[in-house]
Design an enzyme around this catalytic site. Structure first.
Site, PDB file in Angstrom:
ATOM      1  N   ASN A 221       0.920  -1.068  -0.099  1.00 18.51           N
ATOM      2  CA  ASN A 221       0.087   0.127  -0.065  1.00 18.51           C
ATOM      3  C   ASN A 221       0.815   1.133   0.097  1.00 18.51           C
ATOM      4  OD1 ASN A 221      -1.938   2.021   0.384  1.00 18.51           O
ATOM      5  ND2 ASN A 221      -2.283   1.373   2.515  1.00 18.51           N
TER       6      ASN A 221
ATOM      7  N   LYS B 171      -0.036   4.356  -0.440  1.00 19.32           N
ATOM      8  CA  LYS B 171      -0.523   5.612   0.441  1.00 19.32           C
ATOM      9  C   LYS B 171      -0.180   6.654  -0.425  1.00 19.32           C
ATOM     10  CE  LYS B 171      -0.114   3.403   4.882  1.00 19.32           C
ATOM     11  NZ  LYS B 171      -0.108   3.632   6.101  1.00 19.32           N
TER      12      LYS B 171
ATOM     13  N   HIS C  98      -9.479   0.670   5.182  1.00 22.80           N
ATOM     14  CA  HIS C  98      -8.257   1.198   5.793  1.00 22.80           C
ATOM     15  C   HIS C  98      -8.236   2.139   6.825  1.00 22.80           C
ATOM     16  CE1 HIS C  98      -4.090   2.466   6.414  1.00 22.80           C
ATOM     17  NE2 HIS C  98      -3.728   1.276   5.703  1.00 22.80           N
TER      18      HIS C  98
ATOM     19  N   GLU D 163      -6.821   4.357   8.010  1.00 26.90           N
ATOM     20  CA  GLU D 163      -6.926   5.924   7.716  1.00 26.90           C
ATOM     21  C   GLU D 163      -8.108   6.521   6.960  1.00 26.90           C
ATOM     22  OE1 GLU D 163      -2.053   5.459   7.264  1.00 26.90           O
ATOM     23  OE2 GLU D 163      -3.184   5.622   5.529  1.00 26.90           O
TER      24      GLU D 163
ATOM     25  N   GLU E 199      -5.296  -4.877  10.707  1.00 26.99           N
ATOM     26  CA  GLU E 199      -4.611  -3.918  11.000  1.00 26.99           C
ATOM     27  C   GLU E 199      -4.796  -3.354  12.507  1.00 26.99           C
ATOM     28  OE1 GLU E 199      -4.062  -1.246   7.056  1.00 26.99           O
ATOM     29  OE2 GLU E 199      -6.114  -0.989   8.226  1.00 26.99           O
TER      30      GLU E 199
ATOM     31  N   GLY F  21       2.557   2.428  10.993  1.00 31.34           N
ATOM     32  CA  GLY F  21       3.456   3.657  10.935  1.00 31.34           C
ATOM     33  C   GLY F  21       3.988   3.976  12.298  1.00 31.34           C
TER      34      GLY F  21
ATOM     35  N   SER G 254       3.295  -2.225  10.478  1.00 29.73           N
ATOM     36  CA  SER G 254       4.775  -2.050  10.716  1.00 29.73           C
ATOM     37  C   SER G 254       5.706  -3.238  10.291  1.00 29.73           C
ATOM     38  CB  SER G 254       5.257  -1.676  11.915  1.00 29.73           C
ATOM     39  OG  SER G 254       4.711  -0.270  12.114  1.00 29.73           O
TER      40      SER G 254
END
Length: 252
Positions: free
Chosen positions: A9, A11, A95, A97, A167, A173, A212
């Protein structure tokens, strides 16, 4: 028998030059990866470029988001048929985010899943909890809520043509990673939740870990019985690191 799947991904990263170089380097390392499906999920405007760059490659193409509408007066949206027309096979849905920063509800994510499948795309459906939720022992409740919103509008059999990605939001991150045992416990919970509805579907469903993942920890994560690969963020922007992760999937 489930095979391994590793999806990058990217991003909001990259430009034509960097993406061309990245794909060329990934393509060069794919020959030995005959046990793992590898995909990259590009920013929407670079989907046509990556489609061209992967014409003679086993590298699969995905998008990072899709509209829950197919056509109409929805300025700025990109539909599933549009992505399919430009060579996408996969699309990331839900996701963390998108959920946290752009307010996508469980119901909207479920609608996007349906739109993706209707267009012939394979959804990579993301679920996961925040640190606060984990510390309050709400991980399973959050995962259940997110999946139940999807199962309310699809048949469980539809999950065969999809991928689920766990996730833990607290590990995205941040440099923090769930231990292999922590990740395995949640993956096993997801698989059992589906098995309670249809054991055959649960056995076939690919469940990825995202949070991560690096070349240094991928092998131990992917060795867990219910972890079928990874949804890779930052490490997917470095071809050598990404290929190391893919090789871990190939060995698993």
């Amino acid at each position: 028998m489930r095979t391994s799947f590793v999806a990058g991904n990217w991003k909001l990263n990259g430009n034509q030059a960097s993406i061309s170089a990245l794909v060329a380097n990934i393509n060069a390392g794919l020959e030995s990866l005959n046990q793992t499906t590898v995909a990259v999920c590009a920013p929407c405007v670079y989907v046509p470029l990556v489609h061209t760059l992967t014409q003679n490659s086993t590298l699969k193409l995905g998008a990072q988001n899709v509209s829950n509408y197919e056509t109409g007066a929805y300025t700025g949206e990109v539909s599933a048929p549009m992505l399919k027309e430009f060579g996408c096979e996969y699309v990331i849905i839900g996701h963390s985010e998108r959920r946290a920063l752009f307010g996508e509800s469980d119901e909207i994510c479920a609608q996007k899943f349906v739109r993706a499948q209707q267009a012939g795309l394979t959804p990579i459906f993301c679920v996961g909890e925040t640190l606060t939720e984990r510390e309050a022992n709400q991980t399973e409740a959050v995962i259940s809520r997110q999946l139940q919103a999807l199962l309310a509008i699809i048949d469980v059999q539809d999950l065969v043509n999809s991928v689920v990605a766990y996730e833990p939001i607290w590990a995205i991150g941040t440099g923090k990673t769930a231990t292999p045992e922590q990740a395995q416990a949640v993956h096993a919970y997801i698989r059992q939740m589906i098995a309670n509805l249809n054991k055959s579907v649960a056995e076939k469903l690919q469940i990825l870990y995202g949070g991560s993942v690096k070349g240094s920890n991928a092998a131990k994560l992917f060795a867990m019985p219910d972890i079928d690969g990874g949804l890779i963020g930052g490490a997917a922007l470095n071809a050598d690191e990404f290929l190391t992760i893919c090789r871990a999937g190939n060995k698993a």
